[in-house]
Structure formats: C-alpha cells, structure tokens
Scaffold this motif. Structure first.
Motif, mmCIF file in Angstrom:
data_model
loop_
_atom_site.group_PDB
_atom_site.id
_atom_site.type_symbol
_atom_site.label_atom_id
_atom_site.label_comp_id
_atom_site.label_asym_id
_atom_site.label_seq_id
_atom_site.Cartn_x
_atom_site.Cartn_y
_atom_site.Cartn_z
ATOM 1 N N TYR A 5 50.415 36.365 42.483
ATOM 2 C CA TYR A 5 50.160 36.475 41.053
ATOM 3 C C TYR A 5 49.628 35.155 40.506
ATOM 4 O O TYR A 5 48.631 35.124 39.806
ATOM 5 C CB TYR A 5 51.441 36.888 40.328
ATOM 6 N N LYS A 6 50.282 34.079 40.847
ATOM 7 C CA LYS A 6 49.840 32.773 40.376
ATOM 8 C C LYS A 6 48.487 32.402 40.970
ATOM 9 O O LYS A 6 47.664 31.812 40.281
ATOM 10 C CB LYS A 6 50.878 31.710 40.704
ATOM 11 N N LEU A 7 48.244 32.750 42.212
ATOM 12 C CA LEU A 7 46.974 32.417 42.855
ATOM 13 C C LEU A 7 45.802 33.109 42.169
ATOM 14 O O LEU A 7 44.799 32.469 41.856
ATOM 15 C CB LEU A 7 47.014 32.771 44.347
ATOM 16 N N LEU A 11 42.863 31.087 40.275
ATOM 17 C CA LEU A 11 41.466 31.262 40.676
ATOM 18 C C LEU A 11 40.627 31.859 39.549
ATOM 19 O O LEU A 11 39.482 31.454 39.337
ATOM 20 C CB LEU A 11 41.374 32.134 41.929
ATOM 21 N N GLY A 12 41.197 32.803 38.831
ATOM 22 C CA GLY A 12 40.479 33.427 37.722
ATOM 23 C C GLY A 12 40.104 32.422 36.650
ATOM 24 O O GLY A 12 38.949 32.366 36.207
ATOM 25 N N TYR A 13 41.055 31.611 36.252
ATOM 26 C CA TYR A 13 40.781 30.634 35.190
ATOM 27 C C TYR A 13 39.964 29.448 35.689
ATOM 28 O O TYR A 13 39.129 28.921 34.954
ATOM 29 C CB TYR A 13 42.081 30.190 34.519
ATOM 30 N N ALA A 110 46.957 50.566 35.398
ATOM 31 C CA ALA A 110 47.664 49.294 35.569
ATOM 32 C C ALA A 110 48.614 49.339 36.760
ATOM 33 O O ALA A 110 48.790 48.344 37.459
ATOM 34 C CB ALA A 110 48.417 48.934 34.294
ATOM 35 N N GLU A 111 49.205 50.512 37.016
ATOM 36 C CA GLU A 111 50.154 50.583 38.134
ATOM 37 C C GLU A 111 49.474 50.515 39.500
ATOM 38 O O GLU A 111 50.111 50.267 40.506
ATOM 39 C CB GLU A 111 51.034 51.833 38.038
ATOM 40 N N ASP A 112 48.160 50.728 39.531
ATOM 41 C CA ASP A 112 47.421 50.629 40.792
ATOM 42 C C ASP A 112 46.960 49.209 41.088
ATOM 43 O O ASP A 112 46.387 48.944 42.139
ATOM 44 C CB ASP A 112 46.190 51.551 40.767
ATOM 45 N N LEU A 113 47.191 48.300 40.158
ATOM 46 C CA LEU A 113 46.713 46.930 40.301
ATOM 47 C C LEU A 113 47.883 45.965 40.350
ATOM 48 O O LEU A 113 48.994 46.285 39.951
ATOM 49 C CB LEU A 113 45.799 46.577 39.116
ATOM 50 N N THR A 114 47.608 44.766 40.827
ATOM 51 C CA THR A 114 48.624 43.719 40.835
ATOM 52 C C THR A 114 49.058 43.436 39.402
ATOM 53 O O THR A 114 48.230 43.410 38.495
ATOM 54 C CB THR A 114 48.031 42.445 41.471
ATOM 55 N N MET A 120 44.754 39.288 32.870
ATOM 56 C CA MET A 120 43.994 38.100 33.243
ATOM 57 C C MET A 120 42.502 38.386 33.161
ATOM 58 O O MET A 120 41.739 37.589 32.614
ATOM 59 C CB MET A 120 44.375 37.653 34.662
ATOM 60 N N ARG A 121 42.063 39.533 33.659
ATOM 61 C CA ARG A 121 40.639 39.894 33.624
ATOM 62 C C ARG A 121 40.155 40.009 32.186
ATOM 63 O O ARG A 121 39.046 39.585 31.864
ATOM 64 C CB ARG A 121 40.398 41.211 34.368
ATOM 65 N N ALA A 122 40.980 40.564 31.307
ATOM 66 C CA ALA A 122 40.584 40.686 29.908
ATOM 67 C C ALA A 122 40.427 39.305 29.280
ATOM 68 O O ALA A 122 39.452 39.054 28.564
ATOM 69 C CB ALA A 122 41.605 41.519 29.141
#
Length: 142
Positions: A5-7, A11-13, A110-114, A120-122
């Motif tokens: 989750y943190k990774l 990486l996203g930010y 949402a339940e199919d994703l981490t 984070m994507r939004a």
C-alpha cells in the motif's frame, strides 16, 4: 500488505515530480517536449493498467469491451495530439487523464482493487490534470 500500500502510494506521488518540474522551465522547448513525452508515457501506462484490469472484471462483457475500446482510443488520441497538435495538446491530454479516471471510477469495483488505489489514482489524476492546465496557461503567457 501495508508495505505494498505504501509502495504504490509513494510511486504514484513520486511520479508527479517529472511532470511538475518542467513547468518551471516552460520557456525552454526541451522542457515542454519532456512534459509532453512524459505525459504520453504515463497516459499509456494508466490506460494499459485499465486495459489489463478489464479482463479481471466480474461484470458484463459489454463493460469489458467499453473499457478496452476507451483505453485504446485514449492512447491513440494522446499519441496523435502530441504528434499533430500544438495549441491545445495539453488540454487534450488533461481531458484524456480525466476520461481514464472516470472509466476507472465508473467500471472498476473498489473491492477488486488494492485498498486505497482508487483514492490515490483520483488524487494523482486530479493533480496531473491541474498541471496540464497550468502548463497550458504558462505557454500562453511565455
């Protein structure tokens, strides 16, 4: 799970840095090209991720097909806009990031994703869209 989750958050930010930094140098044509090329690469990446997630959907085949088409058309439009458009390319790219985000929120569960991925994507996509609009404005001033 917490590490993962943190990774993806980190990486996203961190992926925003190569997009934000060139804005400070938009008077240099290389900085503009860098921004556009990086933007195209990231749009290809998120569209490809969306494309692959479509195969994991438990929903209808019709929704899967919509995602496949939208993700592919987004990349083609982005590529052609970077190649052929000068004046509005940043607005087109910003719009495409918005389209990909809309499709993710509309079709992916949402339940199919981490946990935290869609949030984070939004956030990242919203910042990316703002950076593109800011770049568009800067180019009009410079």
């Amino acid at each position: 799970m917490i590490y993962r989750y943190k990774l993806f958050q980190i990486l996203g930010y961190l992926g925003l840095l190569p997009m934000a930094a060139p804005l400070f140098f938009f008077d240099d044509p290389f900085a503009v090209r860098f921004f556009l090329t990086y933007s195209l690469a990231i749009l290809c990446f998120v569209s490809g991720a969306l494309w692959s997630k479509s195969f994991q959907l438990a929903g209808s085949e019709q929704n899967q097909n919509k995602i496949l088409i939208i993700s592919n058309v987004s990349v083609l439009v982005a590529f052609l806009s970077v190649l052929c458009l000068d004046q509005i390319v940043l607005i087109v790219l910003a719009s495409l990031f918005g389209v990909v985000l809309f499709v993710e929120k509309r079709f992916l569960e949402a339940e199919d994703l981490t946990d935290g991925y869609l949030e984070m994507r939004a956030s990242v996509s919203t910042i990316v869209i703002i950076l593109h609009i800011l770049g568009f404005v800067i180019l009009r001033v410079v």
